[in-house]
Write a protein that holds these residues in place. Structure first.
Motif, mmCIF file in Angstrom:
data_model
loop_
_atom_site.group_PDB
_atom_site.id
_atom_site.type_symbol
_atom_site.label_atom_id
_atom_site.label_comp_id
_atom_site.label_asym_id
_atom_site.label_seq_id
_atom_site.Cartn_x
_atom_site.Cartn_y
_atom_site.Cartn_z
ATOM 1 N N ILE A 136 -26.908 -13.459 -63.656
ATOM 2 C CA ILE A 136 -25.943 -13.610 -62.557
ATOM 3 C C ILE A 136 -26.555 -12.993 -61.295
ATOM 4 O O ILE A 136 -26.782 -11.779 -61.231
ATOM 5 N N LYS A 164 -20.190 -9.902 -58.365
ATOM 6 C CA LYS A 164 -21.078 -9.941 -59.531
ATOM 7 C C LYS A 164 -20.730 -8.917 -60.606
ATOM 8 O O LYS A 164 -20.642 -9.253 -61.778
ATOM 9 N N LEU A 166 -23.576 -16.400 -57.580
ATOM 10 C CA LEU A 166 -22.240 -16.173 -57.014
ATOM 11 C C LEU A 166 -22.337 -15.925 -55.516
ATOM 12 O O LEU A 166 -23.172 -15.145 -55.071
ATOM 13 N N ILE A 195 -21.425 -20.729 -57.695
ATOM 14 C CA ILE A 195 -19.962 -20.557 -57.732
ATOM 15 C C ILE A 195 -19.544 -19.775 -56.489
ATOM 16 O O ILE A 195 -19.975 -18.626 -56.300
ATOM 17 N N ASP A 196 -18.721 -20.396 -55.650
ATOM 18 C CA ASP A 196 -18.183 -19.711 -54.479
ATOM 19 C C ASP A 196 -16.889 -19.025 -54.929
ATOM 20 O O ASP A 196 -15.945 -19.694 -55.356
ATOM 21 N N THR A 197 -16.851 -17.694 -54.846
ATOM 22 C CA THR A 197 -15.740 -16.940 -55.442
ATOM 23 C C THR A 197 -14.586 -16.689 -54.462
ATOM 24 O O THR A 197 -13.612 -16.030 -54.820
ATOM 25 N N VAL A 212 -13.432 -17.212 -62.397
ATOM 26 C CA VAL A 212 -14.901 -17.184 -62.338
ATOM 27 C C VAL A 212 -15.457 -16.904 -63.738
ATOM 28 O O VAL A 212 -16.392 -17.563 -64.199
#
Ligand code: DC
Length: 228
Positions: free
Chosen positions: A8, A16, A145, A200-202, A210
Motif C-alpha cells: 500500500i 494508509k 491510495l 483508490i481515491d479515499t 477502502v
C-alpha cells in the motif's frame, strides 16, 4: 494456502496507516509501517545532532542502528537500538527530518533490505512510498491510495490531536506539500504509482469501504492463483 504480499503506497495523509492496519487485522496478516522505520532513523539523526546535509554520517548511523517493529499488547511499537521511540517519531521535528533522511540512497538501501527480510512467505501488509515499485515489485496486491490535499491535511491534524499534539491545518497542509514534493521528486525511489497498482481515491470513501475494496482485490488475486 499461499498468502499474498499487499503493498500500500501513497502520499502522507491518504489514510494508509489506518487502512493497512485494518486490512492486516481482518486477514490475520502482519502489518509493517515502513514510514516508521525512516522516522526511527530520522529520530536517531536528530538525537545525534547531525545536520541533514551530512549524508555520510547519516548513512553510517543508519548502518549501525537496529530498527525493530514489535507488537506489544496489540499495538505496533517502533524501536531504535532497543529504545521505544513510537511516540517520539511522530513529533513535527522528526516528521520534517524524515523526508530528507529518506531521500538518502544509503539509508534507503539499508531499510529496503530490512523490509525485504521481514517477510519470506507473504501474509503481510506493508505500507510506504516505494513498496509496490521497489521493495516488492512482484507483490500480488498493489494499491496506491490518494486523497485531496485538504482532506489529507485534515486527517493528519486529527491524528496529531489524538496524540495530544496541537497543530494548525494550514501550516500542516503547507508542510505536507513540501514533503510530498520532495518525496515525489527525489532521484532514488520517488513516490510514484506502480503501473500495475490499483488507484483508490479515499476522499469520498469511508475506511471500511477502502478496506473492503482492498480485501476484494486480495481475494481475487488468491482465486486467480488457484486457477493457474
Ligand atoms: O509515511 P510517513 O509519513 O510515516 O513517512 C515518513 C517519511 O518517510 C516520509 O517523508 C516519506 C518517507 N518514506 C519513504 O521514503 N519510503 C517509505 N517506504 C516510507 C516512508
Amino acid at each position: 494456502m499461499h498468502k499474498p504480499i499487499i503493498a500500500i503506497d501513497g502520499p502522507a495523509g491518504a489514510g494508509k496507516s489506518t487502512v493497512a492496519k485494518t486490512v492486516a487485522d481482518r486477514l490475520g496478516y502482519l502489518y509493517i509501517d515502513t514510514g516508521a522505520m525512516y522516522r526511527a532513523i530520522a529520530w536517531k539523526v536528530s538525537q545525534a545532532d547531525i545536520p541533514v546535509s551530512d549524508t555520510k554520517s547519516i548513512v553510517s548511523l543508519a548502518m549501525r542502528t537496529q530498527v525493530k517493529l514489535a507488537i506489544i499488547d496489540g499495538e505496533q511499537r517502533v524501536f531504535a537500538d532497543e529504545e521505544d521511540v513510537t511516540v517520539q517519531i511522530r513529533s513535527r521535528e522528526v516528521t520534517a527530518a524524515a523526508s530528507p533522511v529518506s531521500a538518502i540512497p544509503g539509508v534507503r538501501k539499508r531499510l529496503v533490505e530490512l523490509q525485504r527480510s521481514m517477510t519470506d512467505q507473504g501474509g503481510v501488509v506493508m505500507e510506504g512510498r516505494d513498496i509496490g515499485t521497489v521493495v516488492f515489485p512482484n507483490a500480488e496486491v498493489k494499491v496506491f491510495l490518494t486523497a485531496s490535499a485538504q482532506q489529507r491535511a485534515n486527517r493528519r491534524v486529527q491524528q496529531m490531536k489524538e496524540m495530544g499534539i496541537e497543530a494548525d491545518t494550514e501550516q500542516i497542509a503547507a508542510e505536507m506539500r513540501d514533503r510530498d514534493l520532495r518525496d515525489s521528486s527525489r532521484a532514488d525511489a520517488p513516490l510514484v504509482q506502480a503501473p500495475d497498482a490499483v488507484l483508490i481515491d479515499t476522499d469520498h470513501l469511508s475506511i471500511e469501504q477502502v478496506v473492503d475494496k482492498i480485501i476484494h482485490i486480495h481475494d481475487q488475486s488468491i482465486s486467480e492463483v488457484g486457477k493457474k
